[in-house]
Design a protein around this motif. Structure first.
Motif, PDB file in Angstrom:
ATOM      1  N   TYR A 231      89.755  -3.220  -0.132  1.00 54.82           N
ATOM      2  CA  TYR A 231      91.215  -3.753  -0.272  1.00 54.82           C
ATOM      3  C   TYR A 231      92.224  -2.642   0.205  1.00 54.82           C
ATOM      4  CZ  TYR A 231      88.888  -7.100  -3.324  1.00 54.82           C
ATOM      5  OH  TYR A 231      88.209  -7.867  -3.809  1.00 54.82           O
ATOM      6  N   GLY A 232      92.593  -2.578   1.340  1.00 54.64           N
ATOM      7  CA  GLY A 232      93.295  -1.339   2.052  1.00 54.64           C
ATOM      8  C   GLY A 232      94.674  -1.331   1.571  1.00 54.64           C
ATOM      9  N   ILE A 233      95.404  -0.281   1.941  1.00 58.98           N
ATOM     10  CA  ILE A 233      96.505  -0.012   1.307  1.00 58.98           C
ATOM     11  C   ILE A 233      97.638  -1.080   1.715  1.00 58.98           C
ATOM     12  CG2 ILE A 233      98.620   1.456   1.243  1.00 58.98           C
ATOM     13  CD1 ILE A 233      97.123   3.663   1.352  1.00 58.98           C
ATOM     14  N   ASP A 234      97.644  -1.711   2.898  1.00 57.45           N
ATOM     15  CA  ASP A 234      98.521  -2.811   3.414  1.00 57.45           C
ATOM     16  C   ASP A 234      98.593  -3.929   2.263  1.00 57.45           C
ATOM     17  OD1 ASP A 234     100.017  -1.504   5.369  1.00 57.45           O
ATOM     18  OD2 ASP A 234      98.587  -2.200   6.957  1.00 57.45           O
ATOM     19  N   GLU A 235      97.247  -4.513   2.272  1.00 57.45           N
ATOM     20  CA  GLU A 235      96.905  -5.403   1.379  1.00 57.45           C
ATOM     21  C   GLU A 235      97.306  -5.056   0.242  1.00 57.45           C
ATOM     22  OE1 GLU A 235      92.861  -8.000   0.889  1.00 57.45           O
ATOM     23  OE2 GLU A 235      92.808  -6.049   2.250  1.00 57.45           O
ATOM     24  N   LEU A 236      97.063  -4.027  -0.548  1.00 53.54           N
ATOM     25  CA  LEU A 236      97.598  -3.588  -1.864  1.00 53.54           C
ATOM     26  C   LEU A 236      98.577  -3.732  -2.086  1.00 53.54           C
ATOM     27  CD1 LEU A 236      96.702  -2.432  -4.562  1.00 53.54           C
ATOM     28  CD2 LEU A 236      96.679  -0.269  -3.664  1.00 53.54           C
ATOM     29  N   LEU A 237      99.628  -3.077  -0.998  1.00 50.70           N
ATOM     30  CA  LEU A 237     100.948  -3.091  -1.469  1.00 50.70           C
ATOM     31  C   LEU A 237     101.602  -4.495  -1.121  1.00 50.70           C
ATOM     32  CD1 LEU A 237     102.008   0.395   0.231  1.00 50.70           C
ATOM     33  CD2 LEU A 237     101.821  -0.072  -2.309  1.00 50.70           C
ATOM     34  N   LYS A 238     101.133  -5.226  -0.498  1.00 47.92           N
ATOM     35  CA  LYS A 238     101.490  -6.572  -0.384  1.00 47.92           C
ATOM     36  C   LYS A 238     101.315  -7.359  -1.939  1.00 47.92           C
ATOM     37  CE  LYS A 238     100.730 -10.808   2.337  1.00 47.92           C
ATOM     38  NZ  LYS A 238      99.799 -11.539   2.938  1.00 47.92           N
TER      39      LYS A 238
END
Ligand code: SAH
Ligand code: SF4
Length: 343
Positions: A231-238
């Motif tokens: 789970y990359g950062i973009d997905e996490l911050l979303k």
């Protein structure tokens, strides 16, 4: 054997009805269990016959103190506790001006393998049950003759990787006839298991969600936190944005400052850009250098400069007060031993 302290009050009432007892008996037993009794014999308003039946089919989770370390600086207490199968975890009791906070473990070990974390380095053994999480609190309360008012799920283990037991624990510990510690006094820290963050959002609990970010981009984060490769950062911050919106609660981001790895001004700027417009707060923690990791904490000036960049961008950040630094009490690196021991 039934793990009776992991049952909700209504489940215990149902169980009693099945046993041919009135439902309120379940309520009485529930109160005893959460008041911290260690044996059914202590339940003085329960008949001897029922107590005998309870002994035959149920057990009461408890934790035994194997070791205790007390900080000379601030009285922070670190416990090594064992459960009935001999597995051990660590918990830390800290005193703040507003009361006692306990940092408890949710698993024996952890599967996530973060490269800066002592727990991550030692592998995974098993999940803890809800009652074993409660037992950690009860043991600390009993040992110190105090009431715990705040809980942080930041000890060994990834709470969202033990989702069902952790949710059960949260409901039990906050229940009126249980320890009655309100959700607003509880923080849950995760390395970022995205699907579980959505699941948690659905429950709309009033707890504080802490997300261990520790890097402003995938390149650095995937190096220090293997979970980022899934789970990359973009997905996490979303997921974090969704969570903040769904619950109305500000998310707290943990950022361990590692010398030369994630602490440049450019990293701070990148972090600020990522968090812009989000209900959030950044906690900076000088990394605890765990033997074998090769990581060192950032220099004080570097941390100051990092904060300045964040603040200029409108992101609120604080350097977390580290309690019990002389006993390696910082949660998440609980497995190291210390030279001072209390017999
Ligand atoms: N698994 C969860 C909660 C337990 S770890 C999580 O990772 O969030 C609790 C916190 O301690 C996390 O923010 C974790 O990243 C941090 N931590 C782990 N090792 C550390 C170290 N050596 N120095 C500083 N913080 C550390
Ligand atoms: Fe597990 Fe948290 Fe340690 Fe990572 S930091 S290995 S998720 S306990």
């Amino acid at each position: 054997m039934i793990d009776i302290k992991s049952l909700y009050e209504d489940e215990l009432k149902e169980e009693m009805k099945k046993w041919g007892e009135p439902a309120f008996r379940g309520g009485q037993i529930y109160q005893w269990l959460h008041a911290g009794v260690k044996s059914f014999d202590e339940m003085t308003n329960i008949s001897k016959k029922l107590r005998e039946k309870l002994v035959e089919s149920c057990y009461i989770s408890s934790a035994t103190i194997e070791k205790k370390l007390i900080s000379d600086y601030d009285g922070t207490r670190k416990y090594l506790l064992s459960f009935r199968d001999g597995e051990k975890v660590e918990s830390v009791l800290m005193q703040y001006h507003h009361g006692y906070t306990s940092c408890i473990s949710t698993q024996v070990g952890c599967k996530m393998g973060c490269t800066f974390c002592a727990t991550g380095m030692s592998g995974f053994s098993r999940n803890l049950t809800a009652s074993e999480m409660i037992a950690q609190l009860q043991t600390e309360q009993e040992d110190n003759g105090i009431r715990i008012s705040n809980i942080v799920l930041m000890g060994m283990g990834e709470p969202l990787d033990n989702f069902d037991h952790v949710i059960r624990f949260l409901h039990l510990v906050s229940s009126e006839n249980g320890m009655n510690i309100g959700m607003r006094h509880i923080s849950l820290s995760t390395c970022g298991l995205v699907p579980r963050i959505y699941d948690l959002a659905e429950l709309k609990l009033q707890l504080t969600l802490s997300v261990s970010l520790h890097a402003p981009n995938d390149r650095i984060r995937s190096r220090t936190m293997p979970v980022n490769r899934v789970y990359g950062i973009d997905e996490l911050l979303k997921a974090c944005r969704y969570y903040a919106k769904a619950t109305g609660r500000r998310i707290s981001f943990e950022y361990a400052m590692i010398d030369g790895v994630n602490d440049s001004d450019a990293c701070a700027q990148e972090l600020a850009d990522r968090l812009k417009g989000m209900l959030s707060h950044v906690n900076l923690i000088p990394v605890n250098s765990v033997k074998g990791t090769g990581y060192q904490k950032s220099k004080r000036d570097r941390i100051r400069s990092f904060i300045a960049v964040l603040e200029k961008a409108g992101i609120t950040a604080t350097v977390r007060r580290t309690l019990g630094s002389d006993i390696n009490a910082s949660c998440g690196q609980l497995k190291r031993s210390s030279e001072r021991e209390d017999p």
